[in-house]
Design an enzyme around this catalytic site. Structure first.
Site, PDB file in Angstrom:
ATOM      1  CB  VAL A 156       7.066 -51.304  69.096  1.00  0.00           C
ATOM      2  CG1 VAL A 156       6.556 -50.340  68.032  1.00  0.00           C
ATOM      3  CG2 VAL A 156       5.899 -51.983  69.796  1.00  0.00           C
ATOM      4  N   GLY A 159      12.703 -51.972  71.279  1.00  0.00           N
ATOM      5  CA  GLY A 159      12.267 -53.275  71.764  1.00  0.00           C
ATOM      6  C   GLY A 159      11.388 -53.952  70.732  1.00  0.00           C
ATOM      7  CE  LYS A 168      -1.383 -51.555  77.740  1.00  0.00           C
ATOM      8  NZ  LYS A 168      -1.095 -51.637  76.314  1.00  0.00           N
TER       9      LYS A 168
HETATM   10  P1  NAD Z   1       9.762 -53.270  74.984  1.00  0.00           P
HETATM   11  O1  NAD Z   1       9.837 -53.427  76.461  1.00  0.00           O
HETATM   12  O2  NAD Z   1      10.023 -54.433  74.111  1.00  0.00           O
HETATM   13  O3  NAD Z   1      10.784 -52.117  74.518  1.00  0.00           O
HETATM   14  C1  NAD Z   1      10.747 -50.840  75.081  1.00  0.00           C
HETATM   15  C2  NAD Z   1      11.959 -50.075  74.636  1.00  0.00           C
HETATM   16  O4  NAD Z   1      11.813 -48.735  75.110  1.00  0.00           O
HETATM   17  C3  NAD Z   1      13.291 -50.575  75.189  1.00  0.00           C
HETATM   18  O5  NAD Z   1      14.293 -50.387  74.196  1.00  0.00           O
HETATM   19  C4  NAD Z   1      13.563 -49.638  76.370  1.00  0.00           C
HETATM   20  O6  NAD Z   1      14.951 -49.469  76.643  1.00  0.00           O
HETATM   21  C5  NAD Z   1      12.973 -48.345  75.837  1.00  0.00           C
HETATM   22  N1  NAD Z   1      12.555 -47.403  76.852  1.00  0.00           N
HETATM   23  C6  NAD Z   1      11.776 -47.644  77.946  1.00  0.00           C
HETATM   24  N2  NAD Z   1      11.591 -46.512  78.644  1.00  0.00           N
HETATM   25  C7  NAD Z   1      12.252 -45.542  77.954  1.00  0.00           C
HETATM   26  C8  NAD Z   1      12.444 -44.169  78.160  1.00  0.00           C
HETATM   27  N3  NAD Z   1      11.890 -43.554  79.212  1.00  0.00           N
HETATM   28  N4  NAD Z   1      13.192 -43.482  77.264  1.00  0.00           N
HETATM   29  C9  NAD Z   1      13.730 -44.093  76.187  1.00  0.00           C
HETATM   30  N5  NAD Z   1      13.571 -45.390  75.943  1.00  0.00           N
HETATM   31  C10 NAD Z   1      12.857 -46.107  76.814  1.00  0.00           C
HETATM   32  O7  NAD Z   1       8.332 -52.611  74.723  1.00  0.00           O
HETATM   33  P2  NAD Z   1       7.474 -52.676  73.382  1.00  0.00           P
HETATM   34  O8  NAD Z   1       6.634 -53.884  73.395  1.00  0.00           O
HETATM   35  O9  NAD Z   1       8.377 -52.410  72.228  1.00  0.00           O
HETATM   36  O10 NAD Z   1       6.462 -51.453  73.589  1.00  0.00           O
HETATM   37  C11 NAD Z   1       6.878 -50.119  73.375  1.00  0.00           C
HETATM   38  C12 NAD Z   1       5.651 -49.212  73.293  1.00  0.00           C
HETATM   39  O11 NAD Z   1       4.811 -49.634  72.220  1.00  0.00           O
HETATM   40  C13 NAD Z   1       4.746 -49.204  74.511  1.00  0.00           C
HETATM   41  O12 NAD Z   1       4.144 -47.923  74.616  1.00  0.00           O
HETATM   42  C14 NAD Z   1       3.675 -50.212  74.171  1.00  0.00           C
HETATM   43  O13 NAD Z   1       2.487 -49.983  74.884  1.00  0.00           O
HETATM   44  C15 NAD Z   1       3.490 -49.899  72.711  1.00  0.00           C
HETATM   45  N6  NAD Z   1       2.893 -50.972  71.922  1.00  0.00           N
HETATM   46  C16 NAD Z   1       3.442 -52.203  71.888  1.00  0.00           C
HETATM   47  C17 NAD Z   1       2.881 -53.173  71.078  1.00  0.00           C
HETATM   48  C18 NAD Z   1       3.518 -54.533  70.921  1.00  0.00           C
HETATM   49  O14 NAD Z   1       3.090 -55.254  70.027  1.00  0.00           O
HETATM   50  N7  NAD Z   1       4.517 -54.898  71.674  1.00  0.00           N
HETATM   51  C19 NAD Z   1       1.733 -52.893  70.345  1.00  0.00           C
HETATM   52  C20 NAD Z   1       1.207 -51.618  70.394  1.00  0.00           C
HETATM   53  C21 NAD Z   1       1.794 -50.657  71.180  1.00  0.00           C
END
Ligand code: NAD
Length: 370
Positions: free
Chosen positions: A183, A181, A81
Protein backbone atom coordinates in the site's frame (compact mmCIF):
# COMPACT_ATOMS: atom_id res chain seq x y z
CA UNK A 1 -3.90 -26.87 22.19
CA UNK A 2 -3.67 -23.65 20.18
CA UNK A 3 -3.49 -20.39 22.11
CA UNK A 4 -6.25 -19.13 19.81
CA UNK A 5 -8.72 -21.29 21.70
CA UNK A 6 -8.20 -18.97 24.68
CA UNK A 7 -8.29 -15.79 22.70
CA UNK A 8 -11.56 -14.26 23.86
CA UNK A 9 -13.40 -11.47 22.14
CA UNK A 10 -16.48 -9.46 22.79
CA UNK A 11 -17.64 -8.48 19.38
CA UNK A 12 -21.10 -9.38 18.16
CA UNK A 13 -24.05 -7.28 17.12
CA UNK A 14 -26.90 -7.43 14.60
CA UNK A 15 -24.46 -7.33 11.67
CA UNK A 16 -22.23 -10.22 12.69
CA UNK A 17 -19.98 -12.05 12.81
CA UNK A 18 -21.79 -15.02 11.25
CA UNK A 19 -18.90 -17.45 11.70
CA UNK A 20 -15.62 -17.42 13.59
CA UNK A 21 -13.51 -20.46 12.67
CA UNK A 22 -10.13 -21.28 14.16
CA UNK A 23 -7.82 -23.74 12.43
CA UNK A 24 -5.20 -25.70 14.33
CA UNK A 25 -2.81 -28.18 12.70
CA UNK A 26 -0.05 -29.13 15.15
CA UNK A 27 2.02 -31.19 12.68
CA UNK A 28 3.06 -28.13 10.67
CA UNK A 29 2.36 -25.61 13.45
CA UNK A 30 -0.56 -23.90 11.69
CA UNK A 31 -2.77 -21.61 13.76
CA UNK A 32 -5.33 -19.80 11.64
CA UNK A 33 -8.54 -17.81 11.92
CA UNK A 34 -11.38 -17.09 9.49
CA UNK A 35 -14.12 -14.61 10.31
CA UNK A 36 -17.18 -14.38 8.09
CA UNK A 37 -18.70 -11.19 9.35
CA UNK A 38 -21.71 -10.52 7.14
CA UNK A 39 -22.57 -12.31 3.89
CA UNK A 40 -25.87 -10.56 3.09
CA UNK A 41 -24.42 -8.96 -0.05
CA UNK A 42 -22.81 -12.22 -1.24
CA UNK A 43 -19.89 -14.52 -0.44
CA UNK A 44 -17.49 -12.59 1.74
CA UNK A 45 -14.17 -11.32 0.44
CA UNK A 46 -11.18 -10.06 2.43
CA UNK A 47 -7.48 -10.58 2.95
CA UNK A 48 -5.44 -13.20 4.78
CA UNK A 49 -3.12 -11.48 7.28
CA UNK A 50 0.04 -13.38 8.19
CA UNK A 51 1.63 -12.07 11.38
CA UNK A 52 3.00 -13.71 14.54
CA UNK A 53 0.60 -11.85 16.82
CA UNK A 54 -2.61 -11.76 14.76
CA UNK A 55 -5.55 -12.45 17.09
CA UNK A 56 -9.20 -13.48 16.84
CA UNK A 57 -10.17 -10.00 17.97
CA UNK A 58 -8.04 -8.31 15.30
CA UNK A 59 -9.49 -10.54 12.56
CA UNK A 60 -13.05 -9.87 13.80
CA UNK A 61 -12.46 -6.13 13.67
CA UNK A 62 -10.85 -6.38 10.22
CA UNK A 63 -13.72 -8.54 8.93
CA UNK A 64 -16.19 -5.89 10.10
CA UNK A 65 -14.15 -3.22 8.32
CA UNK A 66 -14.54 -5.37 5.16
CA UNK A 67 -18.32 -5.50 5.64
CA UNK A 68 -18.44 -1.69 5.57
CA UNK A 69 -15.83 -1.40 2.80
CA UNK A 70 -17.48 -3.88 0.43
CA UNK A 71 -20.90 -2.29 1.03
CA UNK A 72 -19.48 1.20 0.52
CA UNK A 73 -17.97 0.09 -2.80
CA UNK A 74 -21.27 -1.60 -3.80
CA UNK A 75 -19.58 -4.98 -4.31
CA UNK A 76 -21.49 -8.25 -4.58
CA UNK A 77 -19.57 -9.46 -1.55
CA UNK A 78 -19.96 -9.31 2.19
CA UNK A 79 -17.12 -8.82 4.64
CA UNK A 80 -14.69 -11.49 5.81
CA UNK A 81 -11.06 -11.76 6.83
CA UNK A 82 -8.54 -14.38 7.83
CA UNK A 83 -5.32 -14.63 9.79
CA UNK A 84 -2.38 -17.03 9.93
CA UNK A 85 -0.47 -16.69 13.14
CA UNK A 86 3.18 -16.91 11.96
CA UNK A 87 6.08 -14.81 10.87
CA UNK A 88 5.58 -14.21 7.12
CA UNK A 89 9.27 -15.01 6.58
CA UNK A 90 9.09 -18.38 8.35
CA UNK A 91 10.96 -21.24 6.66
CA UNK A 92 7.77 -23.34 6.34
CA UNK A 93 5.70 -20.48 4.87
CA UNK A 94 4.49 -22.46 1.84
CA UNK A 95 3.51 -25.48 3.96
CA UNK A 96 1.52 -23.29 6.39
CA UNK A 97 -0.29 -21.39 3.67
CA UNK A 98 -1.08 -24.56 1.69
CA UNK A 99 -2.39 -26.26 4.84
CA UNK A 100 -4.55 -23.22 5.56
CA UNK A 101 -5.92 -23.33 1.99
CA UNK A 102 -6.88 -27.00 2.47
CA UNK A 103 -8.46 -26.28 5.85
CA UNK A 104 -10.79 -23.59 4.49
CA UNK A 105 -11.76 -25.40 1.29
CA UNK A 106 -15.31 -26.06 2.49
CA UNK A 107 -15.78 -22.52 3.82
CA UNK A 108 -17.14 -21.36 0.49
CA UNK A 109 -18.70 -18.16 1.82
CA UNK A 110 -15.18 -16.76 2.26
CA UNK A 111 -13.03 -15.76 -0.76
CA UNK A 112 -9.41 -15.09 0.26
CA UNK A 113 -7.40 -12.08 -0.94
CA UNK A 114 -3.90 -10.87 -0.02
CA UNK A 115 -3.23 -8.74 3.06
CA UNK A 116 -0.19 -7.95 5.19
CA UNK A 117 2.27 -10.82 4.98
CA UNK A 118 0.62 -12.55 1.99
CA UNK A 119 0.94 -11.91 -1.74
CA UNK A 120 0.16 -13.23 -5.24
CA UNK A 121 2.23 -16.38 -4.71
CA UNK A 122 0.40 -17.10 -1.47
CA UNK A 123 -2.92 -16.62 -3.29
CA UNK A 124 -1.80 -19.11 -5.97
CA UNK A 125 -1.04 -21.71 -3.24
CA UNK A 126 -4.41 -21.01 -1.57
CA UNK A 127 -6.27 -21.46 -4.85
CA UNK A 128 -4.33 -24.61 -5.65
CA UNK A 129 -5.34 -26.13 -2.30
CA UNK A 130 -8.70 -24.51 -1.59
CA UNK A 131 -10.08 -23.83 -5.06
CA UNK A 132 -10.57 -20.06 -4.83
CA UNK A 133 -8.78 -16.75 -4.16
CA UNK A 134 -8.28 -13.35 -5.78
CA UNK A 135 -5.23 -11.16 -6.22
CA UNK A 136 -3.68 -13.81 -8.45
CA UNK A 137 -0.81 -13.19 -10.84
CA UNK A 138 -1.50 -12.33 -14.49
CA UNK A 139 -0.25 -15.78 -15.54
CA UNK A 140 -3.21 -17.26 -13.62
CA UNK A 141 -5.68 -14.81 -15.17
CA UNK A 142 -5.64 -12.53 -12.14
CA UNK A 143 -5.25 -8.81 -11.60
CA UNK A 144 -2.33 -8.63 -9.18
CA UNK A 145 -3.77 -6.05 -6.84
CA UNK A 146 -0.48 -5.43 -5.07
CA UNK A 147 1.73 -5.33 -8.18
CA UNK A 148 -0.70 -2.95 -9.87
CA UNK A 149 -0.77 -0.71 -6.78
CA UNK A 150 -4.57 -0.55 -6.80
CA UNK A 151 -4.97 0.49 -3.16
CA UNK A 152 -2.33 3.22 -3.45
CA UNK A 153 -4.08 4.45 -6.60
CA UNK A 154 -7.37 4.72 -4.71
CA UNK A 155 -5.68 6.69 -1.92
CA UNK A 156 -4.41 9.18 -4.49
CA UNK A 157 -7.97 9.58 -5.82
CA UNK A 158 -9.18 10.34 -2.26
CA UNK A 159 -6.35 12.92 -2.02
CA UNK A 160 -7.59 14.52 -5.26
CA UNK A 161 -11.04 14.91 -3.69
CA UNK A 162 -9.47 16.53 -0.59
CA UNK A 163 -7.76 18.99 -2.96
CA UNK A 164 -11.00 19.64 -4.83
CA UNK A 165 -12.68 20.38 -1.47
CA UNK A 166 -10.04 23.04 -0.78
CA UNK A 167 -8.31 21.16 2.05
CA UNK A 168 -4.81 21.01 0.56
CA UNK A 169 -3.19 21.41 -2.89
CA UNK A 170 -1.45 18.31 -4.21
CA UNK A 171 1.27 20.21 -6.12
CA UNK A 172 4.12 20.59 -3.64
CA UNK A 173 2.24 18.80 -0.84
CA UNK A 174 4.37 16.94 1.70
CA UNK A 175 3.67 13.29 2.50
CA UNK A 176 4.59 11.03 5.42
CA UNK A 177 3.91 7.29 5.17
CA UNK A 178 3.98 4.59 7.83
CA UNK A 179 4.48 1.16 6.27
CA UNK A 180 6.21 0.95 2.90
CA UNK A 181 4.79 -2.24 1.43
CA UNK A 182 2.06 -2.99 -1.08
CA UNK A 183 0.00 0.00 0.00
CA UNK A 184 2.63 2.52 1.08
CA UNK A 185 4.92 2.26 -1.97
CA UNK A 186 2.28 2.74 -4.69
CA UNK A 187 0.60 5.46 -2.60
CA UNK A 188 3.93 7.33 -2.61
CA UNK A 189 4.26 6.92 -6.39
CA UNK A 190 0.68 7.90 -7.27
CA UNK A 191 0.85 10.94 -4.96
CA UNK A 192 4.23 11.93 -6.45
CA UNK A 193 2.70 11.71 -9.95
CA UNK A 194 0.25 14.37 -8.75
CA UNK A 195 3.02 16.71 -7.60
CA UNK A 196 3.40 15.67 -3.95
CA UNK A 197 6.78 15.13 -2.21
CA UNK A 198 7.53 12.18 0.06
CA UNK A 199 9.37 13.48 3.15
CA UNK A 200 9.08 10.70 5.73
CA UNK A 201 8.79 6.91 5.72
CA UNK A 202 8.41 4.62 8.71
CA UNK A 203 8.66 0.84 8.89
CA UNK A 204 9.41 -1.71 11.58
CA UNK A 205 13.05 -0.53 11.74
CA UNK A 206 12.28 3.17 12.32
CA UNK A 207 11.71 6.39 10.38
CA UNK A 208 13.71 8.33 7.84
CA UNK A 209 12.91 11.99 7.32
CA UNK A 210 14.14 14.28 4.56
CA UNK A 211 12.29 17.60 4.07
CA UNK A 212 14.00 17.95 0.65
CA UNK A 213 12.22 14.83 -0.54
CA UNK A 214 12.94 11.12 -0.48
CA UNK A 215 13.83 9.46 -3.79
CA UNK A 216 11.21 6.69 -4.02
CA UNK A 217 13.19 4.43 -6.40
CA UNK A 218 16.31 4.75 -4.29
CA UNK A 219 14.37 3.97 -1.12
CA UNK A 220 12.75 0.91 -2.69
CA UNK A 221 16.19 -0.30 -3.88
CA UNK A 222 17.59 0.29 -0.38
CA UNK A 223 14.74 -1.65 1.20
CA UNK A 224 15.08 -4.51 -1.28
CA UNK A 225 18.79 -4.71 -0.47
CA UNK A 226 18.63 -4.29 3.32
CA UNK A 227 15.06 -5.16 4.30
CA UNK A 228 14.34 -1.79 5.98
CA UNK A 229 14.06 1.97 5.40
CA UNK A 230 16.73 3.12 7.81
CA UNK A 231 19.66 2.32 5.50
CA UNK A 232 18.48 5.08 3.11
CA UNK A 233 21.61 7.21 2.62
CA UNK A 234 20.18 10.73 3.16
CA UNK A 235 17.90 12.54 5.62
CA UNK A 236 17.76 11.98 9.36
CA UNK A 237 16.35 9.27 11.64
CA UNK A 238 13.31 9.81 13.86
CA UNK A 239 12.74 7.74 16.97
CA UNK A 240 9.56 5.98 18.14
CA UNK A 241 6.25 7.46 17.03
CA UNK A 242 7.61 11.02 16.64
CA UNK A 243 6.79 10.71 12.92
CA UNK A 244 3.21 11.50 13.96
CA UNK A 245 4.30 15.02 15.02
CA UNK A 246 5.64 15.95 11.57
CA UNK A 247 3.89 18.96 10.05
CA UNK A 248 3.02 17.49 6.68
CA UNK A 249 0.04 17.81 4.36
CA UNK A 250 -0.75 14.09 4.10
CA UNK A 251 -0.07 11.30 6.56
CA UNK A 252 -0.72 7.80 5.17
CA UNK A 253 -0.86 5.08 7.82
CA UNK A 254 -0.22 1.89 5.80
CA UNK A 255 0.74 -0.71 8.41
CA UNK A 256 -1.05 -1.92 11.56
CA UNK A 257 -4.30 -0.96 13.38
CA UNK A 258 -4.74 1.72 16.10
CA UNK A 259 -1.73 3.85 15.18
CA UNK A 260 -3.58 7.05 16.07
CA UNK A 261 -5.48 6.88 19.35
CA UNK A 262 -6.77 9.15 22.12
CA UNK A 263 -3.28 9.43 23.62
CA UNK A 264 -1.46 10.70 20.51
CA UNK A 265 -4.16 12.26 18.25
CA UNK A 266 -3.58 15.62 19.95
CA UNK A 267 -0.09 15.87 18.51
CA UNK A 268 -0.69 14.56 14.98
CA UNK A 269 0.82 17.23 12.73
CA UNK A 270 -0.73 16.52 9.30
CA UNK A 271 -3.67 18.22 7.58
CA UNK A 272 -5.13 15.04 6.01
CA UNK A 273 -4.99 11.42 7.18
CA UNK A 274 -5.38 9.12 4.17
CA UNK A 275 -6.18 5.81 5.84
CA UNK A 276 -4.29 3.21 3.83
CA UNK A 277 -4.20 0.63 6.62
CA UNK A 278 -7.33 -0.96 8.00
CA UNK A 279 -8.62 0.55 11.28
CA UNK A 280 -5.50 2.71 11.81
CA UNK A 281 -7.38 5.28 13.94
CA UNK A 282 -9.40 4.46 17.06
CA UNK A 283 -12.88 6.04 17.48
CA UNK A 284 -11.55 8.41 20.18
CA UNK A 285 -8.60 9.27 17.93
CA UNK A 286 -11.03 10.14 15.09
CA UNK A 287 -12.94 12.49 17.39
CA UNK A 288 -9.78 14.35 18.41
CA UNK A 289 -8.58 14.65 14.80
CA UNK A 290 -11.98 16.04 13.80
CA UNK A 291 -12.01 18.55 16.68
CA UNK A 292 -8.54 19.72 15.59
CA UNK A 293 -9.73 20.28 12.00
CA UNK A 294 -7.73 17.39 10.55
CA UNK A 295 -9.50 15.67 7.64
CA UNK A 296 -9.38 11.92 8.27
CA UNK A 297 -10.63 9.89 5.30
CA UNK A 298 -11.81 6.53 6.67
CA UNK A 299 -10.15 3.28 5.70
CA UNK A 300 -13.25 1.67 4.27
CA UNK A 301 -13.69 4.57 1.86
CA UNK A 302 -10.09 5.45 0.96
CA UNK A 303 -8.37 2.05 0.80
CA UNK A 304 -11.03 0.12 -1.13
CA UNK A 305 -8.87 -0.06 -4.28
CA UNK A 306 -7.51 -3.52 -3.55
CA UNK A 307 -10.83 -5.17 -2.81
CA UNK A 308 -12.52 -3.53 -5.80
CA UNK A 309 -9.71 -5.00 -7.91
CA UNK A 310 -10.32 -8.41 -6.29
CA UNK A 311 -14.06 -8.25 -6.96
CA UNK A 312 -13.54 -7.24 -10.61
CA UNK A 313 -11.06 -10.13 -11.00
CA UNK A 314 -13.53 -12.57 -9.43
CA UNK A 315 -16.23 -11.40 -11.87
CA UNK A 316 -13.86 -11.91 -14.84
CA UNK A 317 -13.17 -8.22 -15.54
CA UNK A 318 -9.96 -6.63 -16.83
CA UNK A 319 -7.32 -4.53 -15.09
CA UNK A 320 -8.50 -1.44 -16.97
CA UNK A 321 -12.07 -2.02 -15.79
CA UNK A 322 -10.79 -2.45 -12.23
CA UNK A 323 -8.93 0.88 -12.27
CA UNK A 324 -11.90 2.70 -13.79
CA UNK A 325 -14.16 1.30 -11.11
CA UNK A 326 -11.69 2.21 -8.32
CA UNK A 327 -11.48 5.77 -9.59
CA UNK A 328 -15.26 6.20 -9.94
CA UNK A 329 -16.09 4.56 -6.63
CA UNK A 330 -13.52 6.28 -4.43
CA UNK A 331 -14.06 9.69 -6.01
CA UNK A 332 -17.83 9.44 -5.59
CA UNK A 333 -17.74 8.01 -2.06
CA UNK A 334 -15.17 10.53 -0.79
CA UNK A 335 -17.20 13.41 -2.23
CA UNK A 336 -20.38 11.98 -0.71
CA UNK A 337 -19.00 11.66 2.81
CA UNK A 338 -17.38 15.12 2.71
CA UNK A 339 -20.73 16.62 1.71
CA UNK A 340 -22.72 14.61 4.25
CA UNK A 341 -20.30 15.39 7.09
CA UNK A 342 -20.45 19.08 6.25
CA UNK A 343 -24.25 19.05 6.11
CA UNK A 344 -24.67 17.06 9.34
CA UNK A 345 -21.70 18.54 11.20
CA UNK A 346 -20.46 15.02 11.92
CA UNK A 347 -17.19 13.12 11.56
CA UNK A 348 -16.29 11.73 8.13
CA UNK A 349 -16.29 8.26 9.70
CA UNK A 350 -19.83 8.79 11.02
CA UNK A 351 -21.00 9.97 7.60
CA UNK A 352 -19.39 6.96 5.90
CA UNK A 353 -20.75 4.59 8.51
CA UNK A 354 -24.32 5.79 8.08
CA UNK A 355 -24.11 5.13 4.32
CA UNK A 356 -22.45 1.71 4.71
CA UNK A 357 -24.82 0.57 7.47
CA UNK A 358 -27.81 1.54 5.37
CA UNK A 359 -26.51 -0.50 2.43
CA UNK A 360 -25.78 -3.57 4.59
CA UNK A 361 -29.19 -3.32 6.28
CA UNK A 362 -30.87 -3.14 2.87
CA UNK A 363 -29.01 -6.29 1.78
CA UNK A 364 -29.93 -8.05 5.06
CA UNK A 365 -33.60 -7.23 4.52
CA UNK A 366 -33.61 -9.62 1.52
CA UNK A 367 -32.56 -12.58 3.68
CA UNK A 368 -34.94 -15.23 4.94
CA UNK A 369 -36.06 -14.26 8.44
CA UNK A 370 -35.80 -17.70 10.15
P1 NAD B 1 2.81 -5.16 3.47
O1 NAD B 1 3.12 -6.36 4.29
O2 NAD B 1 3.09 -5.17 2.02
O3 NAD B 1 3.60 -3.89 4.07
C1 NAD B 1 3.48 -3.53 5.41
C2 NAD B 1 4.51 -2.48 5.73
O4 NAD B 1 4.26 -2.03 7.06
C3 NAD B 1 5.96 -2.95 5.70
O5 NAD B 1 6.77 -1.89 5.22
C4 NAD B 1 6.28 -3.21 7.17
O6 NAD B 1 7.66 -3.04 7.49
C5 NAD B 1 5.46 -2.11 7.83
N1 NAD B 1 5.08 -2.38 9.20
C6 NAD B 1 4.50 -3.51 9.71
N2 NAD B 1 4.28 -3.37 11.02
C7 NAD B 1 4.70 -2.11 11.34
C8 NAD B 1 4.75 -1.37 12.53
N3 NAD B 1 4.28 -1.89 13.67
N4 NAD B 1 5.26 -0.12 12.49
C9 NAD B 1 5.71 0.42 11.34
N5 NAD B 1 5.68 -0.23 10.18
C10 NAD B 1 5.20 -1.48 10.18
O7 NAD B 1 1.28 -4.83 3.81
P2 NAD B 1 0.25 -4.02 2.90
O8 NAD B 1 -0.41 -4.95 1.97
O9 NAD B 1 0.94 -2.81 2.38
O10 NAD B 1 -0.86 -3.61 3.97
C11 NAD B 1 -0.66 -2.54 4.87
C12 NAD B 1 -1.99 -2.15 5.51
O11 NAD B 1 -2.92 -1.76 4.50
C13 NAD B 1 -2.70 -3.24 6.28
O12 NAD B 1 -3.44 -2.64 7.34
C14 NAD B 1 -3.67 -3.82 5.29
O13 NAD B 1 -4.76 -4.45 5.91
C15 NAD B 1 -4.11 -2.56 4.60
N6 NAD B 1 -4.67 -2.75 3.26
C16 NAD B 1 -3.98 -3.38 2.30
C17 NAD B 1 -4.53 -3.48 1.03
C18 NAD B 1 -3.75 -4.09 -0.12
O14 NAD B 1 -4.21 -3.94 -1.24
N7 NAD B 1 -2.61 -4.69 0.09
C19 NAD B 1 -5.80 -2.97 0.77
C20 NAD B 1 -6.47 -2.32 1.79
C21 NAD B 1 -5.90 -2.20 3.03
Amino acid sequence: MSELAFDHFDFTDDYGPEKVVTVYEPRCGLEGIVVIDNSAAGPTMGGIRMAPDVSVEEVCRLARAMTWKNAMARLRHGGGKAGIRANPRTANREALIRQFGRAIRQLTDYIPAPDMGTNETAMAWIRDEGGRSVGLSRSLGGIPLDESGSTGFGLAIAAEVAEEAGVVALEGATVSIQGFGNVGRPAARFLAERGARLVSVTDLDGTIHDPDGIDIDELVATMDATGGVTAYPRGSRIEGDAFLDLEVDFFVPAARPDVIDSANAGRVGCKVVLQGANIPVTPAGERTLHDRGIVSIPDFVANAGGIICGAVEYAGGSERQAFERIEDTIRQNTREILELARAEGCLLREAAMSIAQRRVSEAMAFRRAD
